[in-house]
Design a protein around this motif. Structure first.
Motif, PDB file in Angstrom:
ATOM      1  N   UNK A 165       0.821  -1.218   0.000  1.00 25.20           N
ATOM      2  CA  UNK A 165       0.000   0.000   0.000  1.00 25.20           C
ATOM      3  C   UNK A 165       0.860   1.274   0.000  1.00 25.20           C
ATOM      4  N   UNK A 166       2.083   1.157  -0.426  1.00 23.22           N
ATOM      5  CA  UNK A 166       2.998   2.296  -0.460  1.00 23.22           C
ATOM      6  C   UNK A 166       2.839   3.002  -1.803  1.00 23.22           C
ATOM      7  N   UNK A 167       2.264   4.217  -1.764  1.00 24.55           N
ATOM      8  CA  UNK A 167       1.889   4.920  -2.997  1.00 24.55           C
ATOM      9  C   UNK A 167       3.107   5.267  -3.851  1.00 24.55           C
ATOM     10  N   UNK A 168       4.168   5.788  -3.217  1.00 21.91           N
ATOM     11  CA  UNK A 168       5.348   6.202  -3.981  1.00 21.91           C
ATOM     12  C   UNK A 168       5.969   5.033  -4.734  1.00 21.91           C
ATOM     13  N   UNK A 169       6.115   3.888  -4.047  1.00 19.99           N
ATOM     14  CA  UNK A 169       6.713   2.725  -4.702  1.00 19.99           C
ATOM     15  C   UNK A 169       5.799   2.158  -5.782  1.00 19.99           C
ATOM     16  N   UNK A 170       4.488   2.198  -5.550  1.00 22.10           N
ATOM     17  CA  UNK A 170       3.528   1.722  -6.554  1.00 22.10           C
ATOM     18  C   UNK A 170       3.581   2.596  -7.804  1.00 22.10           C
ATOM     19  N   UNK A 171       3.632   3.916  -7.588  1.00 18.47           N
ATOM     20  CA  UNK A 171       3.710   4.836  -8.731  1.00 18.47           C
ATOM     21  C   UNK A 171       4.964   4.573  -9.555  1.00 18.47           C
ATOM     22  N   UNK A 172       6.068   4.334  -8.871  1.00 20.33           N
ATOM     23  CA  UNK A 172       7.330   4.057  -9.561  1.00 20.33           C
ATOM     24  C   UNK A 172       7.219   2.777 -10.382  1.00 20.33           C
ATOM     25  N   UNK A 173       6.600   1.732  -9.800  1.00 20.06           N
ATOM     26  CA  UNK A 173       6.457   0.451 -10.494  1.00 20.06           C
ATOM     27  C   UNK A 173       5.569   0.582 -11.726  1.00 20.06           C
ATOM     28  N   UNK A 174       4.581   1.473 -11.638  1.00 20.09           N
ATOM     29  CA  UNK A 174       3.654   1.661 -12.767  1.00 20.09           C
ATOM     30  C   UNK A 174       4.129   2.716 -13.761  1.00 20.09           C
ATOM     31  N   UNK A 175       5.261   3.377 -13.446  1.00 22.55           N
ATOM     32  CA  UNK A 175       5.779   4.404 -14.336  1.00 22.55           C
ATOM     33  C   UNK A 175       4.963   5.672 -14.320  1.00 22.55           C
ATOM     34  N   UNK A 176       4.360   5.981 -13.152  1.00 23.49           N
ATOM     35  CA  UNK A 176       3.522   7.181 -13.017  1.00 23.49           C
ATOM     36  C   UNK A 176       4.114   8.146 -11.999  1.00 23.49           C
ATOM     37  N   UNK A 177       3.733   9.424 -12.097  1.00 27.36           N
ATOM     38  CA  UNK A 177       4.016  10.378 -11.041  1.00 27.36           C
ATOM     39  C   UNK A 177       3.068  10.081  -9.878  1.00 27.36           C
ATOM     40  N   UNK A 178       3.505  10.420  -8.655  1.00 26.60           N
ATOM     41  CA  UNK A 178       2.657  10.168  -7.500  1.00 26.60           C
ATOM     42  C   UNK A 178       1.294  10.845  -7.632  1.00 26.60           C
ATOM     43  N   UNK A 179       1.324  12.105  -8.083  1.00 29.65           N
ATOM     44  CA  UNK A 179       0.075  12.855  -8.217  1.00 29.65           C
ATOM     45  C   UNK A 179      -0.847  12.217  -9.264  1.00 29.65           C
ATOM     46  N   UNK A 180      -0.234  11.658 -10.332  1.00 29.92           N
ATOM     47  CA  UNK A 180      -1.033  10.998 -11.361  1.00 29.92           C
ATOM     48  C   UNK A 180      -1.681   9.726 -10.822  1.00 29.92           C
ATOM     49  N   UNK A 181      -0.953   9.019  -9.938  1.00 29.96           N
ATOM     50  CA  UNK A 181      -1.517   7.800  -9.360  1.00 29.96           C
ATOM     51  C   UNK A 181      -2.708   8.133  -8.455  1.00 29.96           C
ATOM     52  N   UNK A 182      -2.594   9.216  -7.689  1.00 32.39           N
ATOM     53  CA  UNK A 182      -3.722   9.641  -6.854  1.00 32.39           C
ATOM     54  C   UNK A 182      -4.957   9.902  -7.721  1.00 32.39           C
TER      55      UNK A 182
END
Length: 457
Positions: free
Chosen positions: A423-440
């Motif tokens: 549930x770590x947003x920063x690491x998930x965004x990195x894995x998906x190739x997204x910016x954190x704000x874009x993942x939100x």
């Protein structure tokens, strides 16, 4: 290592000379001239040694020794007397005194006695800890995924750096915290745990910081909180993301000041504790939503360490199964039962939403079901009916429009990555190739509630 000594004697000159000798040797000395006050001090704060005279007015040193034993004060006690005789020394030893010294005391003898007391205390603590964790608290791994995690543990363990352990429920966060403790310079000290999610909000302050007798309804006696219990050791705060906001402010103060104040106390108590925390939630996201204090976040997340779920470390599964099989068999007095290759493959095909904790339970169930060997059929019987032989993969209905299928696939993919990264947003965004704000924004679009994620979907 410096020590803290409580000296009890009704002679002012003796108190002055002994305290001076200890302080010159680099130790801290607290003095008092009567048994009643000594008992109060010993219950109020931790000491490495209590040095008490025997012959004192009102209540003598042997009575104090009994009181300390009744109050379960852990500090070793050394008795001293200028009127020593064999019977007195024997009685003091039977009451639990570590040593009996005859006055006048030499500085050399005092320091040797102190050194022996600290060594004995450390050895007893190590033995207690060893009995607790032998065969139970062991890190088991063989693959590259856990090798990288273990390398991080080795790097940070010897320091005083605060560690935040991220991971799904059942991944072994407490075991990692214990490993950090055992590989640190505090290994001889206590390892104390508190699950912040398991303690009612109205009781967590008392659990952490303690309370004085009569400080609130039901406080029948003084209670040392987890911080004092962990003095010169490690305090593990599990599920810190569930700690109430009001309590977070008080925890922050303790981390900054290095002292705690019991409920009802009139002054704080110094503590020397390394704090390790863990959570299955994304603390960064909680900070953004005002569910976790930003200043506390920067205090406890100095070195983040993420544990992979079991489904991402299947290469370790055979070793884990073997370890749990030996452990369970030994605990129950059962004859060891081997697992066939087909049984191991069937276990690998399962997604393990409960992670290592669930695996141990399944292994115990299999040992009860199997005869001479655990087979794949036994595994199918032991696993939950709705989850058997299930791999983590998105499944999308084929009788809906393409746009809906794409959204459903996106949702399942994002959820899977969030769960895979604890549930770590920063690491998930990195894995998906997204910016954190874009993942939100993507989560909002897909209807994913980051604060209340399911275990699986």
């Amino acid at each position: 290592m410096s020590a803290k000594i409580l000296i009890v004697d009704d002679e002012a000159n003796t108190l002055a000379s002994l305290s001076r000798a200890f302080r010159l040797a680099g130790h801290e000395a607290v003095v008092c001239d009567n048994a009643a006050r000594a008992l109060e001090l010993a219950q109020a704060q931790p000491f490495d040694l209590i040095l008490s005279d025997v012959v004192m007015p009102k209540r003598d040193g042997l009575a104090l020794l009994e009181d300390l034993k009744t109050a379960e004060v852990a500090a070793p006690v050394v008795m001293m007397s200028g009127q020593a005789h064999i019977e007195m020394a024997v009685r003091a030893t039977r009451l639990g005194a570590l040593d009996f010294l005859e006055k006048p005391l030499s500085t050399e003898k005092l320091l040797v006695t102190l050194d022996n007391a600290m060594k004995l205390t450390r050895l007893e603590a190590e033995n207690r800890d060893l009995r607790t964790r032998v065969g139970k608290h062991t890190m088991v791994w063989t693959g590259e995924t856990m090798r990288r995690v273990m390398a991080q543990i080795e790097r940070v363990a010897a320091s005083e750096t605060r560690v935040c352990i991220y991971g799904e429920t059942g991944t072994g966060k407490e075991l990692v915290a214990r490993t950090l403790h055992e590989k640190s310079q505090r290994a001889g000290g206590p390892f104390v745990t508190l699950n912040c999610a398991a303690v009612p909000a109205e009781l967590i302050e008392s659990e952490l910081f303690g309370h004085e007798k009569g400080s609130f309804t039901g406080a029948a006696q003084r209670h040392n909180g987890k911080f004092e219990q962990a003095h010169r050791g490690t305090l593990f705060l599990d599920e810190i993301g569930d700690m109430p906001i009001a309590m977070q402010a008080k925890l922050l103060r303790v981390l900054e000041e290095g002292e705690v104040e019991r409920i009802g106390a009139d002054k704080p108590t110094k503590v020397d504790v390394r704090v390790v925390v863990a959570t299955h939630r994304d603390l960064e996201q909680l900070v953004e939503s005002s569910g976790f204090r930003r200043d506390l976040y920067h205090r406890v997340v100095v070195f983040p360490l993420t544990l992979p779920p079991l489904r991402d470390r299947c290469e370790d599964l055979p070793a884990l199964v073997s370890h749990f099989a030996r452990q369970v068999s030994a605990q129950n007095g059962w004859k060891p039962v081997p697992f066939s290759n087909a049984a191991i493959d069937a276990l690998k095909a399962y997604s393990w939403p409960g992670n290592i904790r669930e695996l141990r339970n399944v292994v115990e169930r299999l040992l009860l079901l199997a005869d001479s060997q655990v087979e794949a059929e036994d595994v199918q019987m032991a696993l939950p009916v709705s989850k058997r032989a299930e791999k983590v993969q998105p499944s999308v209905s084929t009788d809906v429009p393409l746009a809906e299928r794409v959204l459903a696939f996106e949702r399942q993919t994002v959820l899977a990555e969030l769960l895979r990264h604890g549930r770590h947003v920063t690491q998930t965004a990195k894995a998906l190739g997204l910016e954190r704000s874009h993942l939100y924004k993507k989560c909002q679009q897909l209807g994913i509630d980051l604060q209340n994620l399911p275990e699986r979907e």
